[in-house]
Design a protein around this motif. Structure first.
Motif, PDB file in Angstrom:
ATOM      1  N   ARG A   4     -12.869  10.679   8.093  1.00  0.00           N
ATOM      2  CA  ARG A   4     -13.246   9.299   7.584  1.00  0.00           C
ATOM      3  C   ARG A   4     -14.350   9.338   6.529  1.00  0.00           C
ATOM      4  O   ARG A   4     -15.282   9.971   6.690  1.00  0.00           O
ATOM      5  N   ARG A   6     -17.102   6.463   4.549  1.00  0.00           N
ATOM      6  CA  ARG A   6     -17.360   5.097   4.277  1.00  0.00           C
ATOM      7  C   ARG A   6     -17.168   4.784   2.976  1.00  0.00           C
ATOM      8  O   ARG A   6     -17.715   5.202   1.889  1.00  0.00           O
ATOM      9  N   LEU A   7     -16.137   3.501   2.937  1.00  0.00           N
ATOM     10  CA  LEU A   7     -15.728   3.061   1.458  1.00  0.00           C
ATOM     11  C   LEU A   7     -16.280   1.374   1.616  1.00  0.00           C
ATOM     12  O   LEU A   7     -16.293   0.993   2.647  1.00  0.00           O
ATOM     13  N   ARG A  12     -11.666   0.610   0.283  1.00  0.00           N
ATOM     14  CA  ARG A  12     -10.836   0.917   1.461  1.00  0.00           C
ATOM     15  C   ARG A  12      -9.430   0.164   1.404  1.00  0.00           C
ATOM     16  O   ARG A  12      -8.399   0.998   1.780  1.00  0.00           O
ATOM     17  N   ARG A  13      -9.614  -0.876   0.936  1.00  0.00           N
ATOM     18  CA  ARG A  13      -8.242  -1.809   0.817  1.00  0.00           C
ATOM     19  C   ARG A  13      -7.267  -0.852  -0.250  1.00  0.00           C
ATOM     20  O   ARG A  13      -6.168  -0.617  -0.137  1.00  0.00           O
ATOM     21  N   GLN A  15      -7.368   2.183  -0.958  1.00  0.00           N
ATOM     22  CA  GLN A  15      -6.883   3.455  -0.310  1.00  0.00           C
ATOM     23  C   GLN A  15      -5.832   3.228   0.562  1.00  0.00           C
ATOM     24  O   GLN A  15      -4.866   3.959   0.619  1.00  0.00           O
ATOM     25  N   VAL A  43      -8.166   5.884   9.315  1.00  0.00           N
ATOM     26  CA  VAL A  43      -9.024   4.610   9.765  1.00  0.00           C
ATOM     27  C   VAL A  43      -8.256   4.365  11.175  1.00  0.00           C
ATOM     28  O   VAL A  43      -7.247   4.896  11.563  1.00  0.00           O
ATOM     29  N   HIS A  51      -7.785  -5.293   7.378  1.00  0.00           N
ATOM     30  CA  HIS A  51      -7.397  -5.637   5.811  1.00  0.00           C
ATOM     31  C   HIS A  51      -5.953  -6.107   5.659  1.00  0.00           C
ATOM     32  O   HIS A  51      -5.561  -6.731   4.858  1.00  0.00           O
TER      33      HIS A  51
END
Length: 201
Positions: A4, A6-7, A12-13, A15, A43, A51
């Motif tokens: 993982r 951190r984004l 993150r969405r 990805q 995740v 999300h």
């Protein structure tokens, strides 16, 4: 599970959309599991559902992104030949349909009655019709409503034919493209200047 990182929420969405796009392309809709997407995305289930609250929501976002990208790639220019633009547009869409067969079949068959997915497809077809109508040199402006109706019907025809082809493949890809291009040229021939609508192929 991939490590993982951190984004930001937006990254993150994006990805997770990329992971979802790959999985919906690789598997039938019913075989895609949110647990697998979370694992491939590195995740937790909770973060994935934050999300995208459901598989349907993720698929809709994936399909909307694909529609937006297809529209961005489809360049129409009044200076180019009508045939050249139609061939290019068909090739761009067929590239996507072949590479994402499972996603296309899901949208058009598994989720055929879903209002969200249908709105995405209808909006894309309407945008394509408007773009085509804008570059067609009409011999008579009064023909615009008829040409618009022809384009709308043709785009639906192409959609149905391509979905059937993805399951049956009764002809080659080139033959499919030429059938689609020939169909709209034949329908438009009485409505456009003769020199702009050559015989095809």
């Amino acid at each position: 599970m991939p490590p993982r990182h951190r984004l930001s929420p937006a990254d993150r969405r994006a990805q997770l959309l990329a992971v979802g796009s790959r999985m919906f392309a690789a598997r039938p809709y019913e075989d895609v599991l949110m647990d697998d997407i979370a694992q491939q995305g590195g995740v937790s289930r909770a973060l994935l559902y934050r999300h995208f609250p459901s598989k349907h929501a993720l698929f809709a976002a994936v399909y909307q992104q694909a529609a937006d990208r297809l529209l961005a790639k489809t360049k129409l220019d009044p200076a180019d030949s009508l045939v050249g633009q139609l061939v290019q547009g068909m090739d761009i869409h067929l590239d996507y349909f072949v590479a994402n067969r499972h996603a296309v079949l899901a949208a058009n068959r598994v989720l055929a009655g879903d209002p969200v997915i249908q709105t995405i497809m209808t909006d894309e077809l309407d945008a394509l019709r408007a773009r085509l109508l804008a570059v067609l040199p009409l011999a008579d402006e009064s023909a615009r409503p008829t040409v618009s109706a022809v384009l709308k019907s043709w785009l639906v025809f192409v959609q149905i034919l391509v979905v059937d082809w993805l399951t049956e493949q009764t002809c080659s890809r080139t033959e499919l493209r030429d059938i689609c291009v020939g169909a709209v040229l034949g329908a438009l021939r009485p409505l456009l200047p003769a020199h702009l609508v050559p015989n095809w192929p």
